[in-house]
Design an enzyme around this catalytic site. Structure first.
Site, PDB file in Angstrom:
ATOM      1  CG  ASP A   5      22.382  54.412  16.667  1.00  0.00           C
ATOM      2  OD1 ASP A   5      23.162  53.466  16.404  1.00  0.00           O
ATOM      3  OD2 ASP A   5      21.279  54.546  16.103  1.00  0.00           O
TER       4      ASP A   5
ATOM      5  CD  GLU B 172      19.886  51.532  15.099  1.00  0.00           C
ATOM      6  OE1 GLU B 172      20.307  51.379  13.936  1.00  0.00           O
ATOM      7  OE2 GLU B 172      18.831  52.144  15.370  1.00  0.00           O
TER       8      GLU B 172
ATOM      9  CG  HIS C 287      16.719  25.198  32.878  1.00  0.00           C
ATOM     10  ND1 HIS C 287      17.630  24.855  33.855  1.00  0.00           N
ATOM     11  CD2 HIS C 287      15.585  25.535  33.551  1.00  0.00           C
ATOM     12  CE1 HIS C 287      17.083  24.979  35.043  1.00  0.00           C
ATOM     13  NE2 HIS C 287      15.841  25.386  34.897  1.00  0.00           N
TER      14      HIS C 287
ATOM     15  CG  ASP D  49      17.314  20.273  40.794  1.00  0.00           C
ATOM     16  OD1 ASP D  49      17.445  19.335  39.990  1.00  0.00           O
ATOM     17  OD2 ASP D  49      17.547  21.459  40.493  1.00  0.00           O
TER      18      ASP D  49
ATOM     19  CE  LYS E 275      17.157  22.873  43.920  1.00  0.00           C
ATOM     20  NZ  LYS E 275      18.316  23.367  43.189  1.00  0.00           N
TER      21      LYS E 275
ATOM     22  CG  ASP F 294      22.247  22.065  38.324  1.00  0.00           C
ATOM     23  OD1 ASP F 294      21.379  21.643  37.526  1.00  0.00           O
ATOM     24  OD2 ASP F 294      21.977  22.792  39.290  1.00  0.00           O
TER      25      ASP F 294
ATOM     26  CB  THR G 131      23.627  33.258  42.069  1.00  0.00           C
ATOM     27  OG1 THR G 131      22.714  32.265  42.565  1.00  0.00           O
ATOM     28  CG2 THR G 131      22.868  34.245  41.194  1.00  0.00           C
TER      29      THR G 131
ATOM     30  CB  THR H 170      21.328  25.817  43.872  1.00  0.00           C
ATOM     31  OG1 THR H 170      20.199  26.673  43.787  1.00  0.00           O
ATOM     32  CG2 THR H 170      20.856  24.367  43.919  1.00  0.00           C
TER      33      THR H 170
END
Length: 315
Positions: A41, A43, A134, A173, A196, A222, A227, A230
């Site tokens: 299922d 799990e 982060h 940034d 920015k 960074d 994505t 930036t």
């Protein structure tokens, strides 16, 4: 390794088994015998196939995509080890998922980074090792010790050996200035900053460049590339303002959605990442260089196991 190393056990979920193998090779031990599978299922089923009674157990499991699956594997494995009488369980989470949900930015927002910290502690974890959170304040979300390791020494060493000439380190940034300054100091280069604004999540607009980048080789650093919007827009802005060539580096290569296409089509010459998150073959391109964090994590594990200072790794 000390005689107490007989009680050192390293286990891994399905998130990054190759990194676990590299860490074990560094330590001179084998990956603990365990199975993380699925019931019919869906799990998660965890089976530990060796005794862990009285052991110092480390679970290597970044909570990367699919984050919920990998997080649940970590929690269930920790619970299994706790119920099997492991003396201490340390969660080794090189990439801490949900770290970007670390504060309320709007009414009724959850603080998911804190919620995950609570759940990890409740599962039986008594210590955590992670890399380049982060937001540094996430360490304070935990009621257990957190060893927060930086990837900057690994990245800086690579560029020190491979880049010559007039180099400037750029923070994409204001929030990443401390990290960029650390790299700049290690390689003996000046610092610049991209100013920015973010009109919405995963969208950034460059408004200004603080510092001199004209005719210079640029290293943009960074903590996460998701994505790649930036970083690619920042690179384009730097080239428009006279940069000679652009190198990019990060600790956590999430690389979701259009990231690979954006990087391939960008002005960026090379993207240097670490293996905190495994990079699938379909995302590997000629522009990407992967550095291993296994020796760093392995050294941290043995120091914790032998009750030595972890901070001395960076002094």
């Amino acid at each position: 390794m000390s005689s107490g190393s007989k009680r050192l056990k390293i286990f891994a979920g399905n998130a990054n088994p190759e990194l676990a193998k590299e860490i074990c090779q560094y330590l001179g031990v084998t990956v603990g015998r365990s199975q993380v599978t699925r019931f019919s299922d869906g799990e998660i089923r965890v089976k530990v196939d060796e005794s862990v009674r009285g052991s110092d157990a480390f679970i290597i499991q970044p909570t990367s995509t699919p984050v919920n699956e990998h997080l649940m594997e970590m929690l269930i494995m920790a619970d299994a080890l706790r119920r099997a009488s492991a003396r201490r369980i340390t969660a080794v989470i090189p990439y801490y998922g949900y770290a970007r949900q670390d504060r309320k930015t709007r009414a009724r927002d959850p603080i998911t980074a804190k919620l995950v910290a609570n759940i990890l502690t409740a599962s039986g974890c008594r210590r955590m090792i992670t890399m380049d959170l982060h937001a540094g304040q996430i360490q304070g979300f935990f009621d257990i010790p957190v060893d927060h390791l930086p990837a900057v020494p690994i990245l800086a060493e690579y560029f020190q050996q491979n880049l010559k000439g007039d180099v400037v380190v750029v923070s994409p940034d204001i929030g990443g200035v401390t990290r960029a300054r650390d790299v700049a100091e290690r390689i003996g280069s000046p610092l610049a900053i991209i100013d920015k604004r973010r009109p919405e999540p995963n969208v950034a607009e460059v408004t200004n460049i603080i510092g001199n980048i004209k005719d210079k080789t640029v290293i943009m650093i960074d903590d996460i590339i998701d994505t790649a919007g930036t970083i690619t827009k920042g690179a384009a802005a730097l080239m428009e303002r006279g940069a000679k060539e652009i190198y990019v580096c990060c600790t956590h290569a999430v690389l979701s959605g259009p990231a690979i296409q954006r990087l391939e089509e960008s002005v960026i010459k090379e993207v240097v990442i670490t293996n905190t998150i495994p990079l699938p073959p379909e995302k590997m391109t000629d522009k990407i260089k992967v550095l291993s964090v296994a020796p760093l994590l392995g050294e941290a594990i043995i120091r914790i196991h032998e009750d030595l200072s972890v901070s001395k790794l960076f002094s």
